[in-house]
Design a protein around this motif. Structure first.
Motif, PDB file in Angstrom:
ATOM      1  N   ALA A  13      -7.096 -19.244  19.566  1.00 11.05           N
ATOM      2  CA  ALA A  13      -8.163 -18.754  18.691  1.00 11.05           C
ATOM      3  C   ALA A  13      -7.676 -17.503  17.975  1.00 11.05           C
ATOM      4  O   ALA A  13      -7.086 -16.622  18.600  1.00 11.05           O
ATOM      5  CB  ALA A  13      -9.419 -18.442  19.502  1.00 11.05           C
ATOM      6  N   LEU A  14      -7.925 -17.437  16.688  1.00 10.31           N
ATOM      7  CA  LEU A  14      -7.570 -16.282  15.862  1.00 10.31           C
ATOM      8  C   LEU A  14      -8.802 -15.813  15.113  1.00 10.31           C
ATOM      9  O   LEU A  14      -9.710 -16.599  14.844  1.00 10.31           O
ATOM     10  CB  LEU A  14      -6.494 -16.670  14.844  1.00 10.31           C
ATOM     11  N   GLY A  15      -8.810 -14.545  14.735  1.00 10.57           N
ATOM     12  CA  GLY A  15      -9.841 -14.051  13.843  1.00 10.57           C
ATOM     13  C   GLY A  15     -10.898 -13.170  14.459  1.00 10.57           C
ATOM     14  O   GLY A  15     -11.612 -12.486  13.747  1.00 10.57           O
ATOM     15  N   ASP A  22     -14.243 -12.319  25.574  1.00 11.86           N
ATOM     16  CA  ASP A  22     -13.401 -13.511  25.677  1.00 11.86           C
ATOM     17  C   ASP A  22     -14.215 -14.800  25.732  1.00 11.86           C
ATOM     18  O   ASP A  22     -13.841 -15.811  25.147  1.00 11.86           O
ATOM     19  CB  ASP A  22     -12.513 -13.444  26.921  1.00 11.86           C
ATOM     20  N   ALA A  23     -15.333 -14.784  26.442  1.00 10.08           N
ATOM     21  CA  ALA A  23     -16.150 -15.993  26.568  1.00 10.08           C
ATOM     22  C   ALA A  23     -16.726 -16.408  25.212  1.00 10.08           C
ATOM     23  O   ALA A  23     -16.823 -17.600  24.913  1.00 10.08           O
ATOM     24  CB  ALA A  23     -17.270 -15.781  27.567  1.00 10.08           C
ATOM     25  N   PHE A  24     -17.093 -15.445  24.365  1.00 10.47           N
ATOM     26  CA  PHE A  24     -17.586 -15.754  23.019  1.00 10.47           C
ATOM     27  C   PHE A  24     -16.477 -16.357  22.174  1.00 10.47           C
ATOM     28  O   PHE A  24     -16.677 -17.355  21.472  1.00 10.47           O
ATOM     29  CB  PHE A  24     -18.150 -14.500  22.356  1.00 10.47           C
ATOM     30  N   THR A  25     -15.294 -15.774  22.236  1.00  8.43           N
ATOM     31  CA  THR A  25     -14.147 -16.296  21.506  1.00  8.43           C
ATOM     32  C   THR A  25     -13.811 -17.707  21.973  1.00  8.43           C
ATOM     33  O   THR A  25     -13.529 -18.592  21.170  1.00  8.43           O
ATOM     34  CB  THR A  25     -12.923 -15.384  21.691  1.00  8.43           C
ATOM     35  N   PHE A  26     -13.882 -17.941  23.273  1.00 11.90           N
ATOM     36  CA  PHE A  26     -13.603 -19.261  23.848  1.00 11.90           C
ATOM     37  C   PHE A  26     -14.522 -20.325  23.262  1.00 11.90           C
ATOM     38  O   PHE A  26     -14.115 -21.447  23.003  1.00 11.90           O
ATOM     39  CB  PHE A  26     -13.745 -19.189  25.367  1.00 11.90           C
ATOM     40  N   CYS A  30     -11.284 -25.118  19.580  1.00 10.77           N
ATOM     41  CA  CYS A  30     -11.361 -26.583  19.551  1.00 10.77           C
ATOM     42  C   CYS A  30     -11.482 -27.140  20.965  1.00 10.77           C
ATOM     43  O   CYS A  30     -12.167 -28.133  21.184  1.00 10.77           O
ATOM     44  CB  CYS A  30     -10.132 -27.167  18.865  1.00 10.77           C
ATOM     45  N   LEU A  31     -10.833 -26.501  21.921  1.00 12.26           N
ATOM     46  CA  LEU A  31     -10.898 -26.976  23.302  1.00 12.26           C
ATOM     47  C   LEU A  31     -12.330 -26.981  23.811  1.00 12.26           C
ATOM     48  O   LEU A  31     -12.755 -27.925  24.475  1.00 12.26           O
ATOM     49  CB  LEU A  31     -10.032 -26.114  24.221  1.00 12.26           C
ATOM     50  N   TYR A  32     -13.086 -25.953  23.501  1.00  8.29           N
ATOM     51  CA  TYR A  32     -14.475 -25.881  23.953  1.00  8.29           C
ATOM     52  C   TYR A  32     -15.292 -27.045  23.385  1.00  8.29           C
ATOM     53  O   TYR A  32     -16.105 -27.635  24.082  1.00  8.29           O
ATOM     54  CB  TYR A  32     -15.093 -24.547  23.545  1.00  8.29           C
TER      55      TYR A  32
END
Length: 65
Positions: A13-15, A22-26, A30-32
């Motif tokens: 994840a970038l940006g 981290d949980a928000f970024t996760f 695409c994996l999520y």
């Protein structure tokens, strides 16, 4: 960078700024959204306790509710 237990890179994840949890970024990876397409059957990713418990996302020391 997201690695399953056998260590190939399956997503990243970038940006997001460093102050974003981290949980928000996760949740923006695409994996999520498409874990069934990115992880073969029987594969999972290790995560810390901030991440959701899913059959494909394992937090080894998650506190029980």
């Amino acid at each position: 960078v997201i690695l399953p237990h056998n260590l190939p890179i399956v997503d990243y994840a970038l940006g997001h700024h460093g102050s974003v949890h981290d949980a928000f970024t996760f949740q923006s990876t695409c994996l999520y959204e498409d874990h069934a397409d990115l992880l073969p059957d029987g594969h999972w990713v290790w995560a810390n306790s901030a991440y959701p418990l899913e059959p494909w996302c394992i937090a080894p020391f998650k506190k029980p509710h």
